[in-house]
Scaffold this motif. Structure first.
Motif, mmCIF file in Angstrom:
data_model
loop_
_atom_site.group_PDB
_atom_site.id
_atom_site.type_symbol
_atom_site.label_atom_id
_atom_site.label_comp_id
_atom_site.label_asym_id
_atom_site.label_seq_id
_atom_site.Cartn_x
_atom_site.Cartn_y
_atom_site.Cartn_z
ATOM 1 N N SER A 145 0.847 -1.188 0.000
ATOM 2 C CA SER A 145 0.000 0.000 0.000
ATOM 3 C C SER A 145 0.884 1.240 0.000
ATOM 4 O O SER A 145 2.081 1.165 0.284
ATOM 5 N N ASP A 146 0.287 2.366 -0.295
ATOM 6 C CA ASP A 146 1.021 3.632 -0.340
ATOM 7 C C ASP A 146 1.110 4.270 1.033
ATOM 8 O O ASP A 146 0.265 4.048 1.901
ATOM 9 N N ILE A 147 2.133 5.102 1.192
ATOM 10 C CA ILE A 147 2.221 6.028 2.307
ATOM 11 C C ILE A 147 2.537 7.379 1.680
ATOM 12 O O ILE A 147 3.309 7.457 0.720
ATOM 13 N N LEU A 148 1.881 8.420 2.150
ATOM 14 C CA LEU A 148 2.097 9.769 1.625
ATOM 15 C C LEU A 148 2.828 10.602 2.666
ATOM 16 O O LEU A 148 2.599 10.450 3.865
ATOM 17 N N PHE A 149 3.684 11.501 2.179
ATOM 18 C CA PHE A 149 4.389 12.445 3.043
ATOM 19 C C PHE A 149 4.203 13.846 2.479
ATOM 20 O O PHE A 149 4.285 14.051 1.270
ATOM 21 N N ILE A 164 4.958 13.393 -1.794
ATOM 22 C CA ILE A 164 5.772 12.179 -1.854
ATOM 23 C C ILE A 164 4.875 10.998 -1.545
ATOM 24 O O ILE A 164 4.266 10.922 -0.479
ATOM 25 N N ALA A 165 4.788 10.071 -2.499
ATOM 26 C CA ALA A 165 4.046 8.825 -2.300
ATOM 27 C C ALA A 165 5.031 7.680 -2.486
ATOM 28 O O ALA A 165 5.753 7.628 -3.480
ATOM 29 N N ILE A 166 5.081 6.797 -1.503
ATOM 30 C CA ILE A 166 5.968 5.645 -1.571
ATOM 31 C C ILE A 166 5.115 4.391 -1.475
ATOM 32 O O ILE A 166 4.275 4.270 -0.581
ATOM 33 N N LEU A 167 5.336 3.473 -2.427
ATOM 34 C CA LEU A 167 4.640 2.193 -2.379
ATOM 35 C C LEU A 167 5.393 1.282 -1.423
ATOM 36 O O LEU A 167 6.566 0.973 -1.643
ATOM 37 N N LEU A 168 4.742 0.900 -0.345
ATOM 38 C CA LEU A 168 5.339 0.014 0.649
ATOM 39 C C LEU A 168 5.044 -1.430 0.266
ATOM 40 O O LEU A 168 3.889 -1.828 0.190
ATOM 41 N N ASN A 198 0.517 9.758 5.965
ATOM 42 C CA ASN A 198 -0.870 9.357 5.784
ATOM 43 C C ASN A 198 -0.890 8.023 5.054
ATOM 44 O O ASN A 198 -0.117 7.810 4.130
ATOM 45 N N ILE A 199 -1.763 7.128 5.481
ATOM 46 C CA ILE A 199 -2.023 5.890 4.753
ATOM 47 C C ILE A 199 -3.404 6.057 4.129
ATOM 48 O O ILE A 199 -4.408 6.085 4.839
ATOM 49 N N PRO A 200 -3.455 6.233 2.782
ATOM 50 C CA PRO A 200 -4.772 6.336 2.137
ATOM 51 C C PRO A 200 -5.511 5.000 2.216
ATOM 52 O O PRO A 200 -4.918 3.992 2.609
ATOM 53 N N GLY A 201 -6.767 4.981 1.825
ATOM 54 C CA GLY A 201 -7.558 3.753 1.847
ATOM 55 C C GLY A 201 -6.801 2.615 1.185
ATOM 56 O O GLY A 201 -6.370 2.742 0.045
ATOM 57 N N ARG A 236 -4.615 -5.393 5.123
ATOM 58 C CA ARG A 236 -3.212 -5.040 5.361
ATOM 59 C C ARG A 236 -2.972 -5.062 6.865
ATOM 60 O O ARG A 236 -3.864 -4.749 7.647
ATOM 61 N N VAL A 237 -1.760 -5.422 7.252
ATOM 62 C CA VAL A 237 -1.351 -5.390 8.650
ATOM 63 C C VAL A 237 -0.005 -4.682 8.709
ATOM 64 O O VAL A 237 0.864 -4.920 7.866
ATOM 65 N N SER A 238 0.162 -3.800 9.677
ATOM 66 C CA SER A 238 1.473 -3.192 9.908
ATOM 67 C C SER A 238 1.785 -3.268 11.392
ATOM 68 O O SER A 238 0.889 -3.233 12.234
ATOM 69 N N ILE A 239 3.070 -3.405 11.673
ATOM 70 C CA ILE A 239 3.548 -3.414 13.058
ATOM 71 C C ILE A 239 4.534 -2.268 13.186
ATOM 72 O O ILE A 239 5.529 -2.217 12.459
ATOM 73 N N THR A 240 4.247 -1.319 14.073
ATOM 74 C CA THR A 240 5.150 -0.197 14.312
ATOM 75 C C THR A 240 5.792 -0.382 15.678
ATOM 76 O O THR A 240 5.098 -0.487 16.688
ATOM 77 N N LEU A 241 7.117 -0.434 15.661
ATOM 78 C CA LEU A 241 7.909 -0.604 16.879
ATOM 79 C C LEU A 241 8.432 0.756 17.294
ATOM 80 O O LEU A 241 9.035 1.466 16.489
ATOM 81 N N ARG A 242 8.212 1.132 18.565
ATOM 82 C CA ARG A 242 8.619 2.451 19.046
ATOM 83 C C ARG A 242 9.187 2.349 20.459
ATOM 84 O O ARG A 242 8.831 1.458 21.212
#
Length: 173
Positions: free
Chosen positions: A96-100, A116-120, A139-142, A147-153
């Motif tokens: 999916s895309d992520i926008l910056f 900036i759009a990056i295809l993840l 931003n993650i558009p529709g 989809r599943v994402s794991i963010t480690l912080r």
């Protein structure tokens, strides 16, 4: 209206994303009891540190799993400074895309425009640090499919949970 319909699972800390019913601003809820990081996540963190994907001075102590159905999205945001930089997101199940952008335009239902759009791709590890993490909205558009994402912080030391003790297994890395 779809969007923002994702399911979230938090571990290590509980973070409220919006102003809550008591009027509290978004922040780590320091008094809330939460589950510790499971062994599988610790194993992944150790591997990422060993491979120099994550720096040794910023070992994650919390994560959030976002589970999206088709067309779910995340609105434009800058990740809160209760979490130190860098942090990383691992993408699973579908690309999916992520926008910056400093300001991301709403084009339509679950549609956004940023410079900036990056295809993840699936399996990609996205590291956010510097201006991309501190000044530029993401931003993650529709999403086109589930989809599943794991963010480690890592929580800022001054924002840690009152009852949290450092995990000796991660501290020895």
């Amino acid at each position: 209206m779809r969007g923002n319909g994702r399911i979230t699972i938090q571990c290590g800390c509980c973070y409220n994303f919006t102003r809550d019913k008591q009027g509290n601003h978004p922040k780590i809820l320091r008094q809330d009891e939460v589950d510790p990081l499971p062994p599988t996540i610790k194993w992944e963190i150790k591997r990422m540190v060993k491979w120099s994907v994550l720096p040794v001075d910023c070992i994650p102590n919390s994560y959030i799993i976002n589970i999206y159905e088709e067309r779910d999205s995340i609105p434009s945001h800058i990740d809160h400074h209760d979490f130190v930089r860098p942090f990383c997101t691992v993408l699973l199940m579908s690309k999916s895309d992520i926008l910056f952008e400093k300001e991301i335009d709403v084009v339509g239902l679950d549609e956004f425009r940023g410079s900036i759009a990056i295809l993840l791709q699936v399996g990609l590890i996205l590291i956010l640090k510097g201006n991309k993490a501190n000044l530029v909205k993401q931003n993650i558009p529709g999403v086109p499919r589930c989809r599943v994402s794991i963010t480690l912080r890592r929580m800022d030391d001054n924002k840690m949970l009152y009852e949290l003790r450092p995990d000796p297994e991660l501290e020895e890395i």
